[in-house]
Design a protein around this motif. Structure first.
Motif, mmCIF file in Angstrom:
data_model
loop_
_atom_site.group_PDB
_atom_site.id
_atom_site.type_symbol
_atom_site.label_atom_id
_atom_site.label_comp_id
_atom_site.label_asym_id
_atom_site.label_seq_id
_atom_site.Cartn_x
_atom_site.Cartn_y
_atom_site.Cartn_z
ATOM 1 N N ASP A 14 33.045 50.288 31.054
ATOM 2 C CA ASP A 14 33.831 49.103 30.117
ATOM 3 C C ASP A 14 34.032 48.300 29.135
ATOM 4 N N GLN A 15 35.481 47.919 28.225
ATOM 5 C CA GLN A 15 36.146 48.244 27.237
ATOM 6 C C GLN A 15 34.333 47.381 26.169
ATOM 7 N N VAL A 19 28.188 49.973 31.502
ATOM 8 C CA VAL A 19 28.557 51.054 32.547
ATOM 9 C C VAL A 19 28.081 50.216 33.875
ATOM 10 N N TYR A 20 28.850 51.062 35.009
ATOM 11 C CA TYR A 20 28.760 50.302 35.993
ATOM 12 C C TYR A 20 29.376 51.905 36.865
ATOM 13 N N HIS A 57 42.880 54.906 31.850
ATOM 14 C CA HIS A 57 41.779 53.909 32.189
ATOM 15 C C HIS A 57 42.518 53.248 33.396
ATOM 16 N N PHE A 58 40.997 52.369 33.911
ATOM 17 C CA PHE A 58 41.582 51.690 35.792
ATOM 18 C C PHE A 58 41.293 50.591 34.205
ATOM 19 N N HIS A 59 42.070 49.942 34.581
ATOM 20 C CA HIS A 59 42.903 48.244 34.048
ATOM 21 C C HIS A 59 42.532 46.884 35.343
ATOM 22 N N SER A 60 41.812 45.738 35.419
ATOM 23 C CA SER A 60 41.568 45.707 36.266
ATOM 24 C C SER A 60 41.888 44.156 36.233
ATOM 25 N N PHE A 67 38.385 50.166 32.949
ATOM 26 C CA PHE A 67 37.622 51.185 32.513
ATOM 27 C C PHE A 67 37.208 52.761 32.513
ATOM 28 N N LYS A 68 36.495 52.773 32.371
ATOM 29 C CA LYS A 68 36.827 54.726 32.419
ATOM 30 C C LYS A 68 35.648 55.392 32.608
ATOM 31 N N LEU A 69 36.561 56.846 32.467
ATOM 32 C CA LEU A 69 35.082 57.290 34.045
ATOM 33 C C LEU A 69 33.886 57.658 32.160
#
Length: 70
Positions: A14-15, A19-20, A57-60, A67-69
């Protein structure tokens, strides 16, 4: 074109640098090989399906995190 979706585990960050490891749906094509990042169609974090933007980028909407890979 022959494609199939498969569930894979990926690491995202995440920003804030946390790490997930999350589930992702990856679309693999037998006709057109692509890089792993290009095949990701969505990630699942805490039961929220998040689709990527053009820059992957993945925005929740739930948490506001991006998030990004990794």
């Amino acid at each position: 074109m022959n494609t199939s979706l498969e569930k894979v585990l990926v690491n995202v960050v995440d920003q804030h640098g946390a790490v997930y490891t999350v589930d992702a749906m990856c679309e693999r094509s037998n006709d057109e090989p692509n890089s792993f990042g290009d095949c990701i169609r969505c990630i699942n974090i805490d039961d929220e399906i998040i689709k990527p933007s053009l820059d992957l980028h993945f925005h929740s909407n739930k948490t506001g995190k991006v998030f990004k890979l990794s």
